[in-house]
Design a protein around this motif. Sequence first.
Motif, PDB file in Angstrom:
ATOM      1  N   PRO A   1       0.824  -1.224   0.000  1.00 24.82           N
ATOM      2  CA  PRO A   1       0.000   0.000   0.000  1.00 24.82           C
ATOM      3  C   PRO A   1       0.860   1.279   0.000  1.00 24.82           C
ATOM      4  O   PRO A   1       0.581   2.225  -0.735  1.00 24.82           O
ATOM      5  N   MET A   2       1.913   1.282   0.808  1.00 29.02           N
ATOM      6  CA  MET A   2       2.762   2.460   0.858  1.00 29.02           C
ATOM      7  C   MET A   2       3.587   2.592  -0.428  1.00 29.02           C
ATOM      8  O   MET A   2       3.767   3.701  -0.938  1.00 29.02           O
ATOM      9  N   ALA A   3       4.063   1.490  -0.965  1.00 28.72           N
ATOM     10  CA  ALA A   3       4.836   1.530  -2.204  1.00 28.72           C
ATOM     11  C   ALA A   3       3.993   2.114  -3.332  1.00 28.72           C
ATOM     12  O   ALA A   3       4.469   2.955  -4.104  1.00 28.72           O
ATOM     13  N   THR A   4       2.746   1.709  -3.405  1.00 28.74           N
ATOM     14  CA  THR A   4       1.845   2.226  -4.443  1.00 28.74           C
ATOM     15  C   THR A   4       1.617   3.721  -4.266  1.00 28.74           C
ATOM     16  O   THR A   4       1.656   4.490  -5.235  1.00 28.74           O
ATOM     17  N   ARG A   5       1.393   4.160  -3.021  1.00 26.70           N
ATOM     18  CA  ARG A   5       1.204   5.600  -2.763  1.00 26.70           C
ATOM     19  C   ARG A   5       2.456   6.392  -3.118  1.00 26.70           C
ATOM     20  O   ARG A   5       2.372   7.467  -3.711  1.00 26.70           O
ATOM     21  N   CYS A   6       3.623   5.861  -2.734  1.00 32.84           N
ATOM     22  CA  CYS A   6       4.886   6.549  -3.051  1.00 32.84           C
ATOM     23  C   CYS A   6       5.071   6.669  -4.556  1.00 32.84           C
ATOM     24  O   CYS A   6       5.458   7.730  -5.061  1.00 32.84           O
ATOM     25  N   LEU A   7       4.802   5.598  -5.272  1.00 29.85           N
ATOM     26  CA  LEU A   7       4.947   5.633  -6.728  1.00 29.85           C
ATOM     27  C   LEU A   7       3.978   6.632  -7.356  1.00 29.85           C
ATOM     28  O   LEU A   7       4.333   7.355  -8.293  1.00 29.85           O
ATOM     29  N   SER A   8       2.775   6.703  -6.834  1.00 31.88           N
ATOM     30  CA  SER A   8       1.801   7.678  -7.333  1.00 31.88           C
ATOM     31  C   SER A   8       2.307   9.110  -7.126  1.00 31.88           C
ATOM     32  O   SER A   8       2.200   9.957  -8.018  1.00 31.88           O
ATOM     33  N   THR A   9       2.877   9.368  -5.952  1.00 32.29           N
ATOM     34  CA  THR A   9       3.433  10.696  -5.661  1.00 32.29           C
ATOM     35  C   THR A   9       4.600  11.016  -6.589  1.00 32.29           C
ATOM     36  O   THR A   9       4.717  12.139  -7.091  1.00 32.29           O
ATOM     37  N   ILE A  10       5.453  10.036  -6.825  1.00 35.41           N
ATOM     38  CA  ILE A  10       6.597  10.235  -7.721  1.00 35.41           C
ATOM     39  C   ILE A  10       6.105  10.533  -9.139  1.00 35.41           C
ATOM     40  O   ILE A  10       6.644  11.414  -9.821  1.00 35.41           O
ATOM     41  N   CYS A  11       5.066   9.831  -9.582  1.00 38.42           N
ATOM     42  CA  CYS A  11       4.488  10.096 -10.909  1.00 38.42           C
ATOM     43  C   CYS A  11       3.932  11.522 -10.988  1.00 38.42           C
ATOM     44  O   CYS A  11       4.112  12.215 -11.994  1.00 38.42           O
TER      45      CYS A  11
END
Length: 197
Positions: free
Chosen positions: A61-71
């Motif tokens: 869940p956190m990895a997905t949120r981090c990747l979304s923020t990076i995008c």
Amino acid sequence: MSAEEKNLIEILEEGHKVDVVKYIDYVSAPQAGAISTFSGTTRDMFEGKTVLELRYEAYVPMATRCLSTICTTARSTWDIHKIAVAHRLGPVPVGETSVFIAVSSVHRADGLDACKFLIDELKASVPIWKKEVYTNGEIWKENSEFMEKRLELAEKRDSLVKKPVTEEHRRGCCGSKVRVEEDEDHKDITGDNKYSS
């Protein structure tokens, strides 16, 4: 289509391979003059040691949120049409892809720069951990990007100038709206007792 709808972020469970064609097809568009990609694969040697495989774990869940923020950050910096990011979990044998990024853009410079940014930030800040398995042992690895980011943050922290506490800050959030009564045993830190009645 919103910016989030133009991102495809997938953390692939153990046993699922990265389908490179799927992600290239996802970012393809008539308005995109360039598709930039990065494919991270397991190599057979590291510092003279024979590598059998890499193993990945993540806090999904956190990895997905981090990747979304990076995008989102990449979109605010470069003119990007679509982004696809995929990362495998579990064992990844030599020669197989563990991470894949595809970026479509009108011009190649934006896509190439964004692709580099995305992989560097993924390795520096996304909670995905890598274990290298050798013929003679195994070790959890910290990415050099993570170490650089940690050093950068430490330098920023150390460079902050601490502001002295002023009388205004000492009174607290309510300022003069609250009257605090103090006795001789509970003077404020300057030794003044100007708030007592």
